[in-house]
Design an enzyme around this catalytic site. Structure first.
Site, PDB file in Angstrom:
ATOM      1  N   VAL A 145      41.779  35.447  40.570  1.00  0.00           N
ATOM      2  CA  VAL A 145      41.392  34.851  41.727  1.00  0.00           C
ATOM      3  C   VAL A 145      41.079  33.538  41.797  1.00  0.00           C
ATOM      4  CG1 VAL A 145      39.065  35.222  43.102  1.00  0.00           C
ATOM      5  CG2 VAL A 145      39.879  37.220  42.108  1.00  0.00           C
ATOM      6  N   ASP A 186      38.720  33.830  27.285  1.00  0.00           N
ATOM      7  CA  ASP A 186      37.639  34.209  27.846  1.00  0.00           C
ATOM      8  C   ASP A 186      37.166  35.765  26.651  1.00  0.00           C
ATOM      9  OD1 ASP A 186      35.674  33.673  30.305  1.00  0.00           O
ATOM     10  OD2 ASP A 186      35.690  35.860  30.147  1.00  0.00           O
ATOM     11  N   ALA A 210      38.295  29.436  39.006  1.00  0.00           N
ATOM     12  CA  ALA A 210      39.355  30.749  39.090  1.00  0.00           C
ATOM     13  C   ALA A 210      38.802  31.351  37.924  1.00  0.00           C
ATOM     14  CB  ALA A 210      40.757  30.008  39.014  1.00  0.00           C
ATOM     15  N   LYS A 211      39.281  32.749  37.988  1.00  0.00           N
ATOM     16  CA  LYS A 211      39.320  33.591  36.755  1.00  0.00           C
ATOM     17  C   LYS A 211      40.252  34.808  36.911  1.00  0.00           C
ATOM     18  CE  LYS A 211      36.104  33.778  33.589  1.00  0.00           C
ATOM     19  NZ  LYS A 211      35.529  32.711  32.915  1.00  0.00           N
ATOM     20  N   GLY A 212      40.413  35.282  35.798  1.00  0.00           N
ATOM     21  CA  GLY A 212      41.402  36.354  35.590  1.00  0.00           C
ATOM     22  C   GLY A 212      40.986  37.380  34.617  1.00  0.00           C
TER      23      GLY A 212
END
Length: 448
Positions: free
Chosen positions: A92, A178, A137-139
């Protein structure tokens, strides 16, 4: 925002859910319901409060409530036994108004689109609150990484990277480690991207091994930032660090580093915990010894020194400083009234629900919010990105000195705003961050 063409295993969604009244915050329902612990609702509740206090224009408010892009990919992987499993991956991009998207990738059995959306937005605010030229952003990949072999994890990583590769790039979207990902995973992502680009692209990820262009001090950066923030908070409330009692929930990279640095500054770490349980010793836990145990055994399970307690008990210990450094939603309306710490410094993303905020405030607990407290990791990620692009690398002492400067300056900025407006540190941090992102949108305008 134009829709993009998709392949069979790629879905790009532009969120278009209408907001009945964009001037009003999204408030989680009554305590004890599922939505209190919905991370995206929690983010919107905090964001909405800041937007109201800033008197944010309706148009910009509407933009900031929605991620720019949501990507869902099917990730087929051939397992070691020849079986084919299909995992679900997410990426995202919440905002690129201030720079490339920036945010980690997690492998976890609890990954969901709402979680990744919230984490991406938190990255937008986190980068803005410490004034980095990045967006958010992040995944994540929905999987149980502890059941995967090293080769299966590599195949998963490379196929996931291929699925989202059109959004990745040093100038567009820069991942980092992460939950349950590490330097090795970043190395695989960098190599996969570089093979497609037909040239080495070290700046496409941060948190890489130092031998591949990673920055000295990056591994410890998030925990170091938490320790710096905790020190600033304790100084502000008039609490000497020497002898102060500390409980740390989460003993991974962030929690263990923060505990170690706080102990070296004279604090007495009386409790530590991880997913297997917690250890309490009123005389003080030997943090270095506990780190050595985890390095050998993988978790704190079976650690022989101190009394075994639950993580719930750890959170409610009577201590000077509580550092929640595990996952989100550990302090909720169900346990916030029992929290007895004087200061909370959030090492995890979203450890406190929006419904719990008012309870902690009523108890007079000083909270350093996640988007400020744990911004040390993305700050040194920025340093790594800068070093990669300049091909000029810094010493670890230079990295740590610059990190300390950024964290102390940012804490002072947030505290000043909190004092001026008579709000909590969390609300002030959101006001500072949202204001900076809104300014970028005003200057850029809306592309038509």
């Amino acid at each position: 925002m134009a829709r993009e063409n998709t392949t069979p295993d790629l879905l790009i969604r532009e969120p278009v859910t209408p907001v009945a009244d964009p001037r009003q915050p999204v408030t989680p329902p009554a305590s004890g319901t599922l939505r209190e612990e919905n991370p995206f609702d929690a983010m919107l509740a905090r964001y909405g409060q800041a937007a109201r206090l800033l008197d944010l224009e309706v148009g910009i408010d509407r933009i900031l409530r929605h991620p720019e892009k949501e990507i869902i990919v099917a990730v087929p992987v051939e397992m070691d036994d020849g079986d084919i499993q299909v995992f679900t991956g997410y990426r995202v991009i919440h905002s690129t108004a201030r720079g490339p998207g920036k945010g980690g990738i997690r492998y976890d059995a609890g990954v969901s689109l709402d979680e990744v959306k919230a984490l991406a937005a938190w990255m937008t605010w986190k980068c803005a609150v410490v004034d980095l030229p990045f967006g958010g952003a992040k995944g994540g990949v929905l999987c149980d990484p502890f059941t995967l072999s090293l080769r299966e994890k590599e195949r998963l990583t490379r196929r996931y990277t291929a699925g989202i590769i059109h959004t990745l790039g040093p100038d567009s979207d820069v991942p980092a480690p992460d939950v349950n990902t590490n330097e090795q995973v970043m190395a695989w992502i960098m190599d996969t991207y570089s093979m497609h680009a037909r040239q080495p692209e070290t700046a496409v990820v941060t948190g890489k091994p130092v031998a591949m262009g990673g920055s000295l001090g990056r591994r410890e950066a998030t925990g170091r930032g938490v320790a710096i923030s905790a020190g600033e908070a304790m100084s502000y409330v008039g609490m000497p660090m020497r002898g102060a009692t500390v409980a740390v929930q989460g003993f991974g990279n962030v929690g263990s580093t923060a505990a170690q640095l706080l102990a070296r500054d004279g604090c007495r770490v009386v409790a530590i915990g991880d997913k297997t349980g917690a250890i309490h010793d009123e005389r003080g836990v030997d943090v270095d010894d506990a780190i050595a145990w985890v390095r050998t055994h993988g978790t704190l399970e079976g650690y022989p020194k101190g009394d075994a307690i639950t993580n719930d008990e750890l959170l409610t210990l009577e201590v000077d400083l509580l550092v929640p450094a595990a996952l989100e939603n550990v302090i909720t309306s169900r346990n916030a009234s029992r929290i007895r710490a004087k200061v909370i410094c959030e090492g995890a993303n979203g450890p406190t629900t929006a419904a719990a905020d008012a309870i902690l405030e009523s108890k007079g607990i000083f909270v350093v919010p996640d988007i400020l407290a744990n911004a040390g990791g993305v700050t040194v990620s920025y340093f790594e990105w800068v070093q990669n692009r300049a091909a000029w690398y810094w010493t670890e002492s230079q990295v740590n000195e610059r990190l300390t400067e950024v964290m102390r300056r940012s804490f002072a900025d947030v505290l000043r705003l909190a004092t001026q407006h008579g709000v909590t540190m969390r609300t002030a941090a959101y006001m500072l961050a949202v204001g900076r992102v809104a300014t970028a949108h005003r200057l850029r305008g809306v592309y038509a």
